[in-house]
Design an enzyme around this catalytic site. Structure first.
Site: not given
Length: 369
Positions: A25, A21-22
């Site tokens: 980003h 997920h990170e």
């Protein structure tokens, strides 16, 4: 041993999903030219780190997700002189939105990849099982079996009974119950169409169907449809979450209902049970479901979730549009200090709910059926 290994493997899967997920980003931010100061997998003390360009990459001691430090995520972020022009809050709304969406999207990408691999190998769960009119066996309680005497065999597909088409086994039951005595029965057998005569007695003929397959193989279309079903389910679960909290409280000291919310602890225990029983497809589906739920959950318009940051971005956009229509200049970034009290309330409530579900998952866990 297998249970513990499975639970540990599921925990690793959760941690990697959060780090993935990170990574979303980070990749989106770097693609737009924003400065990513740090990207770490895990939390706590640093095990090791290295620098590539302007970003420090590393591993933390505690396997709890990860984090991506983007310069200027909010206007409160302290920036060095070289970071000032590249602060994230200075970028257009669509770019900031894309960066925040990239995290939840990575959960969906991971889930789809797992589901597609399952679709083309072992297959996906049959969410709408339909019993086809294919005979599995002929048998009766008494000595006489009308189906067997008529020559009906296992593997025969019943096309019609008494002139009534039977595309599903439910249609077979309806047609048999409406018949009495000798009744024409059309079946497909090995590419041939045969007409038999079955002497139906009291709405029965003595045949049982083949059960529908638990898993169905497919490709892109089947994967997309199944993913849509799971996302819809995640939305429904999230909408029903508040009203299920009393059931979690009740579960701590009483009976646990199967549809009560679970924590990462509960999900890991289910993963351990799946591995213990050799149900690897179930293990993967649990991981997929968790990733899709995280994708939906992170899009809630609440800080500090990604959806909360997106809501702030578009509040600024709409607010400045209204100001411009009134002939006034843009107001600048939102003052996050004003949002701090509401954010802290949500964090405290979220922590309380997490502690509640973890307690329930320890003292009265949900188990695989």
């Amino acid at each position: 041993m297998a249970y513990g290994s499975g639970a540990l493997l599921f925990v690793v899967g959760i941690c990697l999903s959060l780090a993935w997920h990170e990574a979303g980003h980070m990749l989106a931010a770097r693609a737009f030219g924003m400065k990513v100061r740090r990207f770490f997998v895990g939390r706590g003390p640093t095990v090791f780190s290295f620098r590539r360009g302007e970003t420090e990459f590393g591993l933390k001691a505690l396997p709890i997700g990860g984090f991506c430090d983007i310069a200027g995520l909010t206007a409160l972020d302290e920036l060095s002189p070289d970071e000032q022009p590249r602060a994230m809050w200075r970028y257009p709304a669509w770019k900031r939105t894309t960066v925040m969406l990239a995290g939840p999207v990575m959960h969906v990408i991971l889930a789809v990849a797992i589901l597609y691999a399952m679709a083309v190998t072992v297959g996906l769960p049959n969410l709408r099982p339909v019993t086809e009119p294919v005979v599995a066996a002929t048998s009766c309680v008494g000595a006489v079996c009308p189906a067997a005497e008529a020559g009906l065999r296992p593997g025969d597909r019943i096309a019609s009974i008494g002139g009534t088409p039977t595309p599903r086994w439910a249609d077979v039951l309806t047609a048999v119950r409406a018949s009495d005595g000798p009744t024409p029965l059309v079946v497909n057998r090995g590419g041939e169409t045969l007409t038999l005569s079955v002497d139906v007695a009291q709405g029965r003929m003595g045949a049982s169907p083949e059960p529908p397959p638990a898993y169905l193989k497919g490709g892109v279309a089947e994967t997309a449809a199944f993913t849509g079903e799971l996302i819809s389910g995640s939305v429904r679960q999230l909408a029903a979450f508040p009203e299920r909290i009393p059931a979690v409280v009740k579960a701590i000291g009483g009976e646990r209902e199967a549809d009560t919310p679970i924590s990462m602890v509960g999900a890991s225990r289910l993963g351990g049970e799946a591995v213990e029983r050799g149900l690897w497809a179930t293990f993967l589906l649990l991981l997929v479901s968790l990733n899709l739920f995280l994708a939906v959950f992170n899009l809630l318009p609440l800080l500090p979730l990604d959806g909360g940051h997106i809501a702030v971005v578009w509040f600024e956009r709409v607010r400045d549009l209204v100001r411009r229509l009134r002939g006034r200049p843009a107001a600048g970034p939102v003052d996050f200090t004003r949002l701090f009290p509401a954010t802290m309330v949500l964090i405290v409530l979220g922590g309380a709910v997490m502690a509640l579900t973890i307690t329930a998952d320890i003292v009265n866990p949900i188990r695989l059926g």
